[in-house]
Write a protein that holds these residues in place. Structure first.
Motif, PDB file in Angstrom:
ATOM      1  N   VAL A  87      -0.254  12.462   7.629  1.00  0.00           N
ATOM      2  CA  VAL A  87      -0.432  12.352   6.177  1.00  0.00           C
ATOM      3  C   VAL A  87      -0.261  10.926   5.673  1.00  0.00           C
ATOM      4  N   PHE A 115       1.252   4.722  -2.707  1.00  0.00           N
ATOM      5  CA  PHE A 115       1.043   6.031  -2.086  1.00  0.00           C
ATOM      6  C   PHE A 115       1.914   7.076  -2.790  1.00  0.00           C
ATOM      7  N   GLU A 131       3.513  13.819   0.777  1.00  0.00           N
ATOM      8  CA  GLU A 131       4.363  13.896   1.961  1.00  0.00           C
ATOM      9  C   GLU A 131       5.341  15.078   1.839  1.00  0.00           C
ATOM     10  N   ASN A 171      -3.378   7.568   5.034  1.00  0.00           N
ATOM     11  CA  ASN A 171      -3.534   7.132   3.646  1.00  0.00           C
ATOM     12  C   ASN A 171      -3.322   5.636   3.436  1.00  0.00           C
ATOM     13  N   SER A 217       0.834  -1.209   0.000  1.00  0.00           N
ATOM     14  CA  SER A 217       0.000   0.000   0.000  1.00  0.00           C
ATOM     15  C   SER A 217       0.870   1.261   0.000  1.00  0.00           C
TER      16      SER A 217
END
Lengths: 262, 273
Positions: free
Chosen positions: A178, A156, A161, A182, A152
């Motif tokens: 952040v 991202f 970021e 997510n 995952s």
């Protein structure tokens, strides 16, 4: 084209019967009223389901299994999330090697892992049985956490970021505000998969259990050696219900396509 | 971001694995080369001269090879069937294959005890229809172990093949057929070679899984030993840790050789990776 598929369809149906038939049979036999497991059962009774809770060792080992899996999950998340983050965020020399090292517990035969852990964790390092069990389970959960959280993280967008960082948030704050939100569903899916892996584990637990400390699968194995009544069939049904619920969760969180990717 | 973070992020996990997994394994392997403080290979020589051990090794390999070949034979058509389906249907079929995979190996092996036992489903059925007079001995044989292993690992073969077959362009089959190839020929000339990487990965998973599984042979093998139950017996029943360490080392070596060779083969077939 369609009528040419029927042979393939029939073949697949038979293979599915082979895969799921035994699970159906064990479910049906769990309702046997008598003391001997048989198919078809002589009637319908929930006696053996009640029996699970009357025989103290099953609720007790079930609790141990749950606690070990949960604590192991917490430990492997603490160790695994930072590692998965580092492996996906940065490119550096030796990354492939480190990646392989983190996934290596899957490669070593479980029975070998169990034995070497018994030899060194319990006998040489003098870890208590419970701690040994926890450490062993954490080792086998870690690769699943790193792989699922890693996958995952790889989808991202790290530009978000960078944006947070350039707007003045510290690296820790950025991570918790952040990045973490997510990849939340990936983390929960990782927890579910690692939970099942630990909860069903036999190979490690076999060596890490003893007087007073045992897990449910080990207790089931011991029981089968001595009795052939429908108790294990009834427990099996309850475990399959649990598996079904967790699998539904995994499907909702990340889709079952996780399993087809290697 | 500063690279020093990197090491602090990796360190806890690496330290944990080193202390609790890598060091115990290295020490276990190391211990097999020493007897009475002196370097020796005699432990291994004795084992490979012992007919009882060789028989166990042979049974293990036979069961694993049979389970792997059968999983290909049964898995490939099913995976092809699944990969041809529309997404909804495909999802259901995949879920039905993954469910047993996530179910406890104890449950799955136990279900075969009900089916294969002396008074099990198959024997009762065969006696009832008059095909046999006395129940057959199926449980506690290598065949029973093989069936259990196949049941345990066939889903892995199916899902790793579906992963590969999904990515094969269906137009290739249509093109081959429109150019005059029969369905079977088109399958073996086009789909099969493209499925090879999935077949090898699936093969590794089934073979190594069967080679090292404990629960299934413990429940379905009876007195029949395979290498993993033999390791357990030496460690826990006989308390012979030196022997157990040798068996553990042999298992690690076999696993790494098999995985290494198969990976090499897969990479050769698939140079793009």
């Amino acid at each position: 084209m369609r009528n040419k598929q029927w042979g393939l369809g029939l073949f697949s149906l038979l293979v599915y019967l082979f895969l799921l038939g035994p699970l159906l049979i064990i479910s049906i036999t769990s309702f046997e009223p008598g003391t001997v497991l048989k198919f078809p059962p002589d009637g319908f009774s929930l006696h053996w389901y009640r029996h699970i809770f009357e025989v103290q060792m099953f609720p007790k080992t079930f609790t141990t299994s749950i606690i070990i899996s949960l604590l192991g999950n917490i430990l492997s998340l603490l160790l695994g999330i930072p590692a998965a983050y580092a492996l996906n965020r940065f490119s550096f020399k030796g990354k492939d090697l480190l990646n392989a090292a983190f996934l290596s517990p899957v490669l070593i035969p479980g029975i070998v892992l169990g034995f070497t852990m018994l030899k060194y964790l319990l006998v040489t390092y003098h870890l208590p049985l419970y701690a040994g069990l926890l450490v062993g389970h954490t080792v086998i959960m870690l690769p699943f956490i790193i792989r699922v959280v890693g996958s995952s993280l790889s989808s991202f967008d790290f530009a978000i970021e960078e944006a947070a960082l350039s707007l003045g948030a510290g690296p820790l704050k950025t991570f918790f505000k952040v990045v973490l939100p997510n990849i939340r569903s990936g983390i929960i899916a990782a927890v579910l998969i690692a939970f099942l892996e630990s909860f069903n584990n036999v190979d490690i637990s076999l060596f890490m259990t003893g007087p007073g400390v045992s897990t449910l699968p080990i207790q089931m194995l011991t029981y089968v050696e001595n009795y052939f009544d429908p108790t294990i069939a009834a427990i099996s049904v309850l475990l399959m219900v649990l598996t079904g619920i967790l699998m539904f969760g995994i499907e909702k969180l990340m889709g079952l396509s996780y399993f087809t990717k290697r | 971001m500063k690279k020093t973070y990197l090491y602090w992020l990796l360190l806890p996990g690496l330290l944990f694995l080193s202390v609790f997994m890598i060091i115990p394994i290295v020490l276990t392997i190391g211990s097999t080369f020493f007897q009475a403080e002196r370097f020796t290979l005699s432990g291994y020589v004795d084992y490979f001269k012992d007919p009882y051990f060789l028989k166990i090794l042979l049974t293990t390999l036979e069961v694993s090879v049979a389970a792997t070949l059968l999983s290909i034979l049964l898995g490939l058509p099913v995976a092809y069937y699944i990969s041809q389906k529309a997404p909804r249907r495909k999802g259901v079929l995949l879920a039905l294959a993954i469910f047993p995979l996530l179910t406890s190996p104890v449950v799955r092996s136990f279900s075969w005890m009900i089916i294969l036992g002396r008074k099990g489903l198959i024997n009762n059925l065969l006696v009832d229809i008059g095909l046999i007079d006395k129940p057959l001995t199926i449980l506690y044989t290598p065949v029973a172990m093989m069936i259990g292993m196949l049941h345990l690992f066939l889903p892995m073969m199916i899902i790793s093949l579906v992963g590969v077959l999904e990515n094969i362009d269906g137009d290739l089959m249509t093109a081959a057929q429109s150019l005059g190839a029969s369905r079977a020929k088109a399958f073996f000339k086009i789909v099969f070679p493209l499925a090879m990487p999935g077949l090898i990965i699936g093969g590794i998973l089934v073979f190594v899984g069967s080679l090292t599984a404990y629960t299934t042979p413990a429940l379905l093998g009876g007195k029949q030993r395979v290498i993993s139950t033999f390791l357990y017996q030496n460690a826990m029943t006989l308390n012979d840790w030196y022997s157990a360490s040798i068996i553990a080392t042999i298992m690690i070596v076999i696993t790494f050789v098999v995985v290494g060779l198969m990976n090499k083969w897969a990479n050769k077939l698939n140079p793009k990776g």
